[in-house]
Design an enzyme around this catalytic site. Structure first.
Site, mmCIF file in Angstrom:
data_model
loop_
_atom_site.group_PDB
_atom_site.id
_atom_site.type_symbol
_atom_site.label_atom_id
_atom_site.label_comp_id
_atom_site.label_asym_id
_atom_site.label_seq_id
_atom_site.Cartn_x
_atom_site.Cartn_y
_atom_site.Cartn_z
ATOM 1 N N HIS A 299 -23.857 11.810 13.715
ATOM 2 C CA HIS A 299 -22.655 11.245 14.339
ATOM 3 C C HIS A 299 -21.494 12.202 14.087
ATOM 4 O O HIS A 299 -21.339 12.733 12.990
ATOM 5 C CB HIS A 299 -22.355 9.868 13.744
ATOM 6 C CG HIS A 299 -21.026 9.338 14.167
ATOM 7 N ND1 HIS A 299 -20.623 9.338 15.488
ATOM 8 C CD2 HIS A 299 -19.994 8.818 13.454
ATOM 9 C CE1 HIS A 299 -19.409 8.831 15.558
ATOM 10 N NE2 HIS A 299 -19.002 8.512 14.334
ATOM 11 N N ASN B 12 -14.212 12.151 17.681
ATOM 12 C CA ASN B 12 -15.155 11.070 17.409
ATOM 13 C C ASN B 12 -15.135 10.095 18.595
ATOM 14 O O ASN B 12 -14.118 9.459 18.851
ATOM 15 C CB ASN B 12 -14.714 10.379 16.107
ATOM 16 C CG ASN B 12 -15.597 9.214 15.705
ATOM 17 O OD1 ASN B 12 -16.453 8.778 16.465
ATOM 18 N ND2 ASN B 12 -15.371 8.713 14.509
ATOM 19 N N CYS C 132 -20.121 3.018 15.647
ATOM 20 C CA CYS C 132 -20.593 4.403 15.838
ATOM 21 C C CYS C 132 -22.109 4.531 15.711
ATOM 22 O O CYS C 132 -22.683 5.523 16.146
ATOM 23 C CB CYS C 132 -19.928 5.340 14.840
ATOM 24 S SG CYS C 132 -18.151 5.254 14.871
HETATM 25 O O1 UT7 Z 1 -16.758 7.103 12.865
HETATM 26 C C1 UT7 Z 1 -17.240 6.542 11.687
HETATM 27 C C2 UT7 Z 1 -16.259 6.316 10.644
HETATM 28 N N1 UT7 Z 1 -15.199 7.270 10.507
HETATM 29 C C3 UT7 Z 1 -15.291 8.239 9.611
HETATM 30 O O2 UT7 Z 1 -16.322 8.467 9.033
HETATM 31 C C4 UT7 Z 1 -14.026 9.000 9.289
HETATM 32 C C5 UT7 Z 1 -13.911 9.134 7.790
HETATM 33 N N2 UT7 Z 1 -12.685 9.706 7.295
HETATM 34 C C6 UT7 Z 1 -12.237 10.972 7.562
HETATM 35 O O3 UT7 Z 1 -12.789 11.667 8.380
HETATM 36 C C7 UT7 Z 1 -11.093 11.494 6.753
HETATM 37 O O4 UT7 Z 1 -10.857 10.640 5.666
HETATM 38 C C8 UT7 Z 1 -9.769 11.716 7.550
HETATM 39 C C9 UT7 Z 1 -9.914 12.884 8.482
HETATM 40 C C10 UT7 Z 1 -9.437 10.463 8.321
HETATM 41 C C11 UT7 Z 1 -8.618 12.029 6.590
HETATM 42 O O5 UT7 Z 1 -8.953 13.147 5.800
HETATM 43 P P1 UT7 Z 1 -8.765 13.087 4.214
HETATM 44 O O6 UT7 Z 1 -9.118 14.393 3.686
HETATM 45 O O7 UT7 Z 1 -9.547 11.898 3.722
HETATM 46 O O8 UT7 Z 1 -7.210 12.882 4.077
HETATM 47 P P2 UT7 Z 1 -6.407 11.685 3.384
HETATM 48 O O9 UT7 Z 1 -6.510 10.436 4.195
HETATM 49 O O10 UT7 Z 1 -6.797 11.614 1.939
HETATM 50 O O11 UT7 Z 1 -4.934 12.266 3.487
HETATM 51 C C12 UT7 Z 1 -4.549 13.467 2.849
HETATM 52 C C13 UT7 Z 1 -3.117 13.768 3.225
HETATM 53 C C14 UT7 Z 1 -2.176 12.572 3.078
HETATM 54 O O12 UT7 Z 1 -0.950 13.072 2.623
HETATM 55 P P3 UT7 Z 1 -0.530 12.957 1.065
HETATM 56 O O13 UT7 Z 1 -0.561 11.501 0.765
HETATM 57 O O14 UT7 Z 1 -1.578 13.726 0.325
HETATM 58 O O15 UT7 Z 1 0.818 13.582 1.044
HETATM 59 C C15 UT7 Z 1 -2.022 12.083 4.481
HETATM 60 O O16 UT7 Z 1 -0.799 11.415 4.679
HETATM 61 O O17 UT7 Z 1 -3.055 14.142 4.605
HETATM 62 C C16 UT7 Z 1 -2.064 13.350 5.267
HETATM 63 N N3 UT7 Z 1 -2.470 13.184 6.642
HETATM 64 C C17 UT7 Z 1 -2.125 14.051 7.618
HETATM 65 N N4 UT7 Z 1 -1.392 15.174 7.595
HETATM 66 C C18 UT7 Z 1 -1.243 15.837 8.760
HETATM 67 C C19 UT7 Z 1 -3.219 12.197 7.197
HETATM 68 N N5 UT7 Z 1 -3.372 12.418 8.505
HETATM 69 C C20 UT7 Z 1 -2.702 13.560 8.793
HETATM 70 C C21 UT7 Z 1 -2.499 14.289 9.983
HETATM 71 N N6 UT7 Z 1 -1.764 15.422 9.905
HETATM 72 N N7 UT7 Z 1 -3.019 13.913 11.165
#
Ligand code: UT7
Length: 328
Positions: free
Chosen positions: A255, A285, A115
């Site tokens: 980004h 993204n 990225c």
């Molecule tokens: O491009 C350069 C590098 N990329 C980035 O910089 C991306 C960095 N990461 C992120 O943007 C975020 O971490 C995400 C958007 C990927 C995820 O958001 P988060 O707030 O970090 O969520 P999480 O991974 O901690 O997940 C929270 C909850 C989980 O459920 P439990 O375990 O709390 O019950 C996940 O299973 O959200 C759940 N979850 C979803 N729920 C509905 C994960 N993906 C989804 C989804 N829909 N698509």
């Protein structure tokens, strides 16, 4: 004595494929909701290829950038394509695009900095131009991330889109254009965001495909935390190296990985939100294409005008990070 040279961006172009995948479409594919995706990422829709290749998108974006700069393919000295999703392992996508543009005298290579690739590319092009080596450089950030997306993994498939953004870089003796660049990397985080198989370490086999190892995998939450810190730090470093601070910035092009990362990085830097360009809702993204497309749209929308001080900052797999300060 020859005058000092600076690098100006004299043409911009972009291309996203026409097909749009909305959050409502994703609700029908995996266990997710428009509400979750919007709140956690800021994304509403993304564009995906349907028959087009990366080199198709890159060629369209490049033609627009060439036209903006008043150049033809044959004028180009160098083509750099930043991508993690080339048409094929080799030859480079830049060579395929060179053929399309009839850029006969251009040297060509692809660049892998995920990225952060467009910023790495700007920094490299800046070296060639300020040293007097090349006069007309085409730099493109382009991705077909849908080709490495696991459409059954809700934690990643809602995040990414396909597209390309192109820039023409040329020398000027005026003290403007690219005034500073800063690049960084930390390979200790290599496992956080990667495609494991398909390279020479683990060539593609029936078994790697069965295990989905040809898909992108990300430890999202940990990546998020490093991204906030690294994007803010890179912008600070690039500004400080030329005696500037956030107070001098008219427009930040971050980004576009997650609206919460963008807001937190801007807050770290001390920047008001009205100075931060965001288009993640439309495209998701697009990795190295994101910075290029955001720059294009910020200029189109008049958020960047002649004389504006622009800071671009990015973060990606590797982990890589980097920033660039431009006096438009
Ligand atoms: O491009 C350069 C590098 N990329 C980035 O910089 C991306 C960095 N990461 C992120 O943007 C975020 O971490 C995400 C958007 C990927 C995820 O958001 P988060 O707030 O970090 O969520 P999480 O991974 O901690 O997940 C929270 C909850 C989980 O459920 P439990 O375990 O709390 O019950 C996940 O299973 O959200 C759940 N979850 C979803 N729920 C509905 C994960 N993906 C989804 C989804 N829909 N698509």
């Amino acid at each position: 004595m020859d005058k000092k040279l600076f690098t100006r961006i004299t043409g911009l172009g972009m291309c996203v494929p026409p097909k749009i995948l909305t959050n409502a479409d994703l609700e029908r594919m995996v266990d997710t909701s428009d509400e979750w995706i919007t709140q956690r990422t800021g994304i509403k829709e993304r564009h995906l290829v349907e028959g087009q290749t990366l080199s198709d998108l890159v060629t369209v974006a490049s033609r627009e950038a060439l036209q903006g700069a008043g150049l033809k393919g044959e004028d180009l000295d160098l083509i750099i394509v930043s991508t993690t999703t080339p048409d094929m392992q080799f030859p480079s996508t830049s060579c395929l695009v060179q053929k399309e543009l009839a850029a006969k005298k251009a040297a060509c290579f692809d660049l892998a900095a995920a990225c952060t690739g467009f910023i790495y590319g700007l920094s490299i092009a800046n070296q060639f131009i300020t040293s007097g080596t090349y006069k007309n450089i085409l730099l493109i950030g382009g991705e077909v991330l849908s080709s490495i997306t696991d459409w059954q993994d809700r934690s990643t498939c809602v995040l990414f889109g396909d597209g390309a953004g192109a820039a023409i870089l040329q020398p000027t003796t005026e003290e403007r254009g690219v005034i500073s660049t800063y690049l960084a990397a930390d390979g200790n985080f290599a496992d956080f965001l990667k495609v494991s198989a398909g390279g020479s370490r683990q060539p593609a086999t029936v078994e790697t495909v069965r295990q989905g190892l040809h898909f992108l995998k990300m430890r999202g939450n940990e990546t998020f935390k490093v991204a906030v810190r690294a994007m803010g730090e890179a912008a600070k470093q690039a500004l400080a190296s030329v005696g500037l601070s956030y107070k001098d910035v008219d427009c930040m092009i971050p980004h576009q990985a997650n609206i919460r990362i963008i807001k937190a990085a801007a807050k770290n830097l001390g920047l008001d939100k009205d100075k931060v360009f965001v288009n993640i809702e439309k495209y998701g993204n697009m990795s190295s294409a994101s910075s290029a497309v955001a720059l294009y749209e910020a200029v189109q929308q008049g958020k960047i005008k002649q004389g504006s001080l622009v800071v671009m900052t990015a973060f990606g797999s590797g982990f890589t990070s980097g920033a660039c300060v431009i006096r438009w």
